[in-house]
Design a protein around this motif. Structure first.
Motif, PDB file in Angstrom:
ATOM      1  N   GLY A 176       0.829  -1.201   0.000  1.00 24.39           N
ATOM      2  CA  GLY A 176       0.000   0.000   0.000  1.00 24.39           C
ATOM      3  C   GLY A 176       0.858   1.242   0.000  1.00 24.39           C
ATOM      4  N   TYR A 177       0.195   2.371   0.253  1.00 19.99           N
ATOM      5  CA  TYR A 177       0.875   3.658   0.241  1.00 19.99           C
ATOM      6  C   TYR A 177       0.481   4.442   1.488  1.00 19.99           C
ATOM      7  CZ  TYR A 177       1.937   2.559  -4.600  1.00 19.99           C
ATOM      8  OH  TYR A 177       2.404   1.950  -5.722  1.00 19.99           O
ATOM      9  N   THR A 178       1.434   5.194   2.020  1.00 16.99           N
ATOM     10  CA  THR A 178       1.150   6.036   3.178  1.00 16.99           C
ATOM     11  C   THR A 178       0.319   7.225   2.723  1.00 16.99           C
ATOM     12  OG1 THR A 178       3.127   7.387   2.884  1.00 16.99           O
ATOM     13  CG2 THR A 178       3.361   5.406   4.245  1.00 16.99           C
ATOM     14  N   ASP A 179      -0.188   8.004   3.678  1.00 16.82           N
ATOM     15  CA  ASP A 179      -0.968   9.199   3.334  1.00 16.82           C
ATOM     16  C   ASP A 179      -0.138  10.173   2.497  1.00 16.82           C
ATOM     17  OD1 ASP A 179      -3.182   8.252   4.644  1.00 16.82           O
ATOM     18  OD2 ASP A 179      -2.712   9.281   6.532  1.00 16.82           O
ATOM     19  N   GLY A 180       1.179  10.153   2.710  1.00 16.13           N
ATOM     20  CA  GLY A 180       2.066  11.033   1.943  1.00 16.13           C
ATOM     21  C   GLY A 180       2.404  10.484   0.561  1.00 16.13           C
ATOM     22  N   ALA A 184       4.094   7.540  -0.054  1.00 13.92           N
ATOM     23  CA  ALA A 184       5.254   6.652  -0.082  1.00 13.92           C
ATOM     24  C   ALA A 184       4.797   5.194  -0.026  1.00 13.92           C
ATOM     25  CB  ALA A 184       6.166   6.955   1.103  1.00 13.92           C
ATOM     26  N   PRO A 185       5.376   4.332  -0.870  1.00 14.09           N
ATOM     27  CA  PRO A 185       4.985   2.919  -0.851  1.00 14.09           C
ATOM     28  C   PRO A 185       5.559   2.187   0.358  1.00 14.09           C
ATOM     29  CG  PRO A 185       6.726   3.262  -2.447  1.00 14.09           C
ATOM     30  CD  PRO A 185       6.367   4.608  -1.901  1.00 14.09           C
ATOM     31  N   TYR A 186       4.870   1.146   0.792  1.00 22.44           N
ATOM     32  CA  TYR A 186       5.405   0.260   1.827  1.00 22.44           C
ATOM     33  C   TYR A 186       5.049  -1.169   1.459  1.00 22.44           C
ATOM     34  CZ  TYR A 186       0.634   0.259   3.731  1.00 22.44           C
ATOM     35  OH  TYR A 186      -0.721   0.135   3.889  1.00 22.44           O
TER      36      TYR A 186
END
Length: 143
Positions: free
Chosen positions: A107-111, A113-115
Motif C-alpha cells: 500500500g501507500y502512506t498518506d504522503g 510513499a509505498p510500503y
C-alpha cells in the motif's frame, strides 16, 4: 488420414529454387525490388533471398550483398528491441505491485510513499535489473 511429412531444410530449399526459377521467368517488377519481392513471395529473409537469386543467375556486387546483410541485421536488431520492449511492458503490467525497491507493494502512506516487502527480504539482490528480479520473484512464488 496420415500426417503430412515435414520437409527437411534442403528439400524446402530445393522446392523454393525450383519455384523461384519459374517465378523469375515471369517476374515483371523492378530489378531493384527483386530481392524484396522474392522475400515476400517465398517467406525468407533478405540474405537467403539474395543467395537463392544468385543461384538462379541474378548477379549482385559484393557491395550490394554487404548492404543486404547490414539491412537484415538492422531489421533483426529492431525486431529484438521491439520484442524486448513489449516483454518489459507486459512484466510492468503484470507486476504493477512491485518496483525497483519493493518486491510487493502492500500500500501507500498518506504522503504517497509505498510500503511492503523489499527485494532483500525475499532473498533477491536489489542490484539486479528489474526484469531479472521479477522473474526470480515469480519463480519463487510458483515454486
Amino acid at each position: 488420414m496420415a500426417k503430412k511429412k515435414k520437409l527437411t531444410k534442403a528439400e524446402r530449399k530445393e522446392a523454393r529454387l525450383r519455384k523461384g526459377k519459374q517465378w523469375l521467368l515471369t517476374y515483371t517488377g523492378s530489378p531493384k525490388k527483386m530481392n524484396k519481392h522474392y522475400r515476400e513471395r517465398f517467406h525468407v529473409d533478405a540474405v537467403t533471398a539474395a543467395k537463392d537469386l544468385q543461384e538462379l543467375g541474378v548477379n549482385y556486387t559484393q557491395e550490394q550483398l554487404d548492404q543486404i546483410k547490414r539491412a537484415e541485421e538492422q531489421r533483426l536488431r529492431q525486431r529484438r528491441m521491439e520484442r524486448d520492449a513489449k516483454e518489459r511492458e507486459r512484466l510492468t503490467e503484470l507486476y504493477e505491485d512491485c518496483d525497483g525497491r519493493f518486491a510487493f507493494i502492500a500500500g501507500y502512506t498518506d504522503g504517497g510513499a509505498p510500503y511492503g516487502v523489499m527485494w532483500e527480504e525475499v532473498g533477491i539482490d536489489p542490484g539486479l535489473p528489474f526484469e531479472e528480479k521479477v522473474k526470480l520473484y515469480h519463480m519463487q512464488m510458483l515454486g
